[in-house]
Structures are given as C-alpha cells and as structure tokens.
Design a protein around this motif. Structure first.
Motif, mmCIF file in Angstrom:
data_model
loop_
_atom_site.group_PDB
_atom_site.id
_atom_site.type_symbol
_atom_site.label_atom_id
_atom_site.label_comp_id
_atom_site.label_asym_id
_atom_site.label_seq_id
_atom_site.Cartn_x
_atom_site.Cartn_y
_atom_site.Cartn_z
ATOM 1 N N UNK A 195 0.861 -1.174 0.000
ATOM 2 C CA UNK A 195 0.000 0.000 0.000
ATOM 3 C C UNK A 195 0.900 1.227 0.000
ATOM 4 N N UNK A 196 0.678 2.101 -0.960
ATOM 5 C CA UNK A 196 1.447 3.327 -1.062
ATOM 6 C C UNK A 196 0.533 4.484 -0.708
ATOM 7 N N UNK A 197 0.951 5.270 0.258
ATOM 8 C CA UNK A 197 0.150 6.387 0.741
ATOM 9 C C UNK A 197 0.982 7.653 0.554
ATOM 10 N N UNK A 198 0.446 8.603 -0.194
ATOM 11 C CA UNK A 198 1.221 9.815 -0.386
ATOM 12 C C UNK A 198 0.449 10.869 -1.149
ATOM 13 N N UNK A 199 1.015 12.032 -1.185
ATOM 14 C CA UNK A 199 0.414 13.174 -1.865
ATOM 15 C C UNK A 199 1.469 13.790 -2.766
ATOM 16 N N UNK A 200 1.311 13.680 -4.081
ATOM 17 C CA UNK A 200 2.354 14.194 -4.976
ATOM 18 C C UNK A 200 2.599 15.698 -4.831
ATOM 19 N N UNK A 201 1.606 16.446 -4.348
ATOM 20 C CA UNK A 201 1.808 17.889 -4.150
ATOM 21 C C UNK A 201 2.839 18.153 -3.054
ATOM 22 N N UNK A 202 3.101 17.153 -2.225
ATOM 23 C CA UNK A 202 4.048 17.327 -1.135
ATOM 24 C C UNK A 202 5.425 16.760 -1.465
ATOM 25 N N UNK A 203 5.675 16.486 -2.720
ATOM 26 C CA UNK A 203 6.958 15.928 -3.138
ATOM 27 C C UNK A 203 8.004 17.038 -3.138
ATOM 28 N N UNK A 204 8.683 17.203 -2.019
ATOM 29 C CA UNK A 204 9.605 18.330 -1.857
ATOM 30 C C UNK A 204 11.026 17.889 -1.513
ATOM 31 N N UNK A 205 11.302 16.596 -1.541
ATOM 32 C CA UNK A 205 12.605 16.119 -1.092
ATOM 33 C C UNK A 205 13.534 15.758 -2.243
ATOM 34 N N UNK A 206 13.559 16.579 -3.284
ATOM 35 C CA UNK A 206 14.456 16.329 -4.412
ATOM 36 C C UNK A 206 15.910 16.331 -3.955
ATOM 37 N N UNK A 207 16.239 17.101 -2.920
ATOM 38 C CA UNK A 207 17.612 17.145 -2.433
ATOM 39 C C UNK A 207 18.066 15.790 -1.891
ATOM 40 N N UNK A 208 17.089 14.884 -1.576
ATOM 41 C CA UNK A 208 17.417 13.519 -1.152
ATOM 42 C C UNK A 208 17.102 12.511 -2.260
ATOM 43 N N UNK A 209 16.888 13.000 -3.471
ATOM 44 C CA UNK A 209 16.645 12.205 -4.670
ATOM 45 C C UNK A 209 15.216 11.670 -4.793
ATOM 46 N N UNK A 210 14.335 12.034 -3.885
ATOM 47 C CA UNK A 210 12.921 11.708 -4.092
ATOM 48 C C UNK A 210 12.463 12.531 -5.287
ATOM 49 N N UNK A 211 11.587 11.955 -6.086
ATOM 50 C CA UNK A 211 11.085 12.758 -7.196
ATOM 51 C C UNK A 211 9.664 12.367 -7.558
ATOM 52 N N UNK A 212 8.963 13.325 -8.102
ATOM 53 C CA UNK A 212 7.550 13.169 -8.445
ATOM 54 C C UNK A 212 7.351 12.074 -9.484
ATOM 55 N N UNK A 213 8.333 11.868 -10.340
ATOM 56 C CA UNK A 213 8.206 10.858 -11.386
ATOM 57 C C UNK A 213 8.206 9.444 -10.808
ATOM 58 N N UNK A 214 8.897 9.234 -9.703
ATOM 59 C CA UNK A 214 8.844 7.932 -9.024
ATOM 60 C C UNK A 214 7.433 7.676 -8.532
ATOM 61 N N UNK A 215 6.808 8.695 -7.964
ATOM 62 C CA UNK A 215 5.428 8.572 -7.486
ATOM 63 C C UNK A 215 4.499 8.220 -8.653
ATOM 64 N N UNK A 216 4.651 8.922 -9.765
ATOM 65 C CA UNK A 216 3.788 8.698 -10.928
ATOM 66 C C UNK A 216 4.025 7.309 -11.510
ATOM 67 N N UNK A 217 5.292 6.899 -11.614
ATOM 68 C CA UNK A 217 5.598 5.556 -12.129
ATOM 69 C C UNK A 217 4.971 4.488 -11.231
ATOM 70 N N UNK A 218 5.111 4.638 -9.934
ATOM 71 C CA UNK A 218 4.531 3.663 -9.002
ATOM 72 C C UNK A 218 3.011 3.631 -9.147
ATOM 73 N N UNK A 219 2.400 4.777 -9.295
ATOM 74 C CA UNK A 219 0.950 4.851 -9.454
ATOM 75 C C UNK A 219 0.480 4.088 -10.684
ATOM 76 N N UNK A 220 1.270 4.112 -11.731
ATOM 77 C CA UNK A 220 0.907 3.427 -12.974
ATOM 78 C C UNK A 220 0.918 1.904 -12.832
ATOM 79 N N UNK A 221 1.554 1.385 -11.788
ATOM 80 C CA UNK A 221 1.607 -0.073 -11.618
ATOM 81 C C UNK A 221 0.312 -0.633 -11.033
ATOM 82 N N UNK A 222 -0.594 0.254 -10.642
ATOM 83 C CA UNK A 222 -1.862 -0.172 -10.059
ATOM 84 C C UNK A 222 -2.999 0.101 -11.035
ATOM 85 N N UNK A 223 -4.001 -0.765 -11.049
ATOM 86 C CA UNK A 223 -5.206 -0.542 -11.843
ATOM 87 C C UNK A 223 -6.041 0.537 -11.173
#
Length: 172
Positions: free
Chosen positions: A37-65
């Motif tokens: 279960x992935x719980x998150x809010x893409x609007x809060x994706x603010x940790x690029x300095x630690x290599x988190x990125x919005x595209x990872x969130x979007x890619x993960x979202x695409x793996x679910x129906x």
C-alpha cells in the motif's frame, strides 16, 4: 524480508526515491501473495535534495489498476474556508509542470469535513540578495514582511495562536 512480511505500507510515498521504490517493487509487487500500500500526496513531493522525485510517485501509481487506487478528497484537518482558498491556489491553473511527461500535475479539489472560516494571504516582495546571499534580506523582512503579517492578523482579527506562516524554505 519476503519471508517475514506479507504486506508493506509505505506512508509519505511522495518522499520515496527510485532506489527505494525498486526495493519495494522487488519485494512486494512481483509476488502475487504479497500486498503493498502506497500512501502519499504528490503535491508534497519536496525532497528532491534527497533524490525523491515526483516521477517515481507517478511511475509507481501506474503499476496499479484504477480499481486499486483511492483518492482521499475529504480533509479532516482544515475548515471549509481555508480549503476554498487552498483549492483556489492549487486547483484553478496548472500547478506543477512535469516536463518529462509534457503535462502538469492534476490537483483535485479537497473537500472539508468541517465548516468554518479560513484565510490565506500572500505577499510578494522584490529585491536583490544582500552580501549574505539571503533573500528576503533582513531589511525586506523588517520593513515589509513582518509589518504585512501583523497588519493581516489585525485586519482579519485573527488569533495569532491559530495562525500559520508558510515560508519558501527552512532558512530564517
């Protein structure tokens, strides 16, 4: 890890970097007997300095129906007045550009679980960075920003203990 855990809940998933997502995907997504279960809010994706990125969130979202996804639109922390202002800020125009996808992030309007007032005020200041390379400069803070904050609190008759001031970054 696979033997020990049948389910993973990843809260604040928007802070996940590609390597972390690959670990979860390998451990849980490739086995039909496991759940993730992935719980998150893409609007809060603010940790690029630690290599988190919005595209990872979007890619993960695409793996679910679509039937495996849930969007929580009801906000139990904020009043309707404040959410109207936030929705006006975030939902009326393209909010976050996604150049790799050639589109913007869709932001659905949030609904309030509680009626009540709320205020959102903005101040835009212009100036040049001082010798300390800090903006706003101490002069802008003292001459413009702090008086603006006090004026807004007084004008709207707000209780300072229920007032939040959001700033661009963590630097004072």
């Amino acid at each position: 890890v696979r033997k020990k855990y049948q389910t993973a809940i990843v809260d604040e998933f928007q802070d996940t970097d590609p390597l972390q997502w690959n670990i979860f995907k390998t451990l849980f997504m490739d086995d039909p007997h496991k759940s993730v279960y992935l719980v998150g809010d893409p609007k809060q994706s603010i940790y690029a300095f630690r290599f988190a990125d919005i595209y990872t969130f979007i890619e993960a979202s695409r793996t679910f129906n679509i039937d495996q996804k849930a969007v929580l639109l009801k906000n139990f922390r904020s009043t309707s007045g404040l959410l109207q202002e936030i929705n006006r800020l975030l939902c009326q125009t393209a909010w976050m550009d996604l150049p790799k996808l050639g589109r913007s992030l869709d932001v659905p309007e949030a609904l309030a679980a509680h009626e009540g007032e709320g205020h959102l005020c903005f101040m835009v200041a212009q100036g040049e960075k001082g010798r300390s390379a800090k903006f706003p400069t101490q002069e802008i803070e003292e001459d413009q920003l702090f008086p603006f904050i006090v004026e807004e609190i007084q004008k709207k008759k707000l209780d300072p203990s229920t007032t939040a001031i959001l700033v661009k970054d963590r630097y004072p």
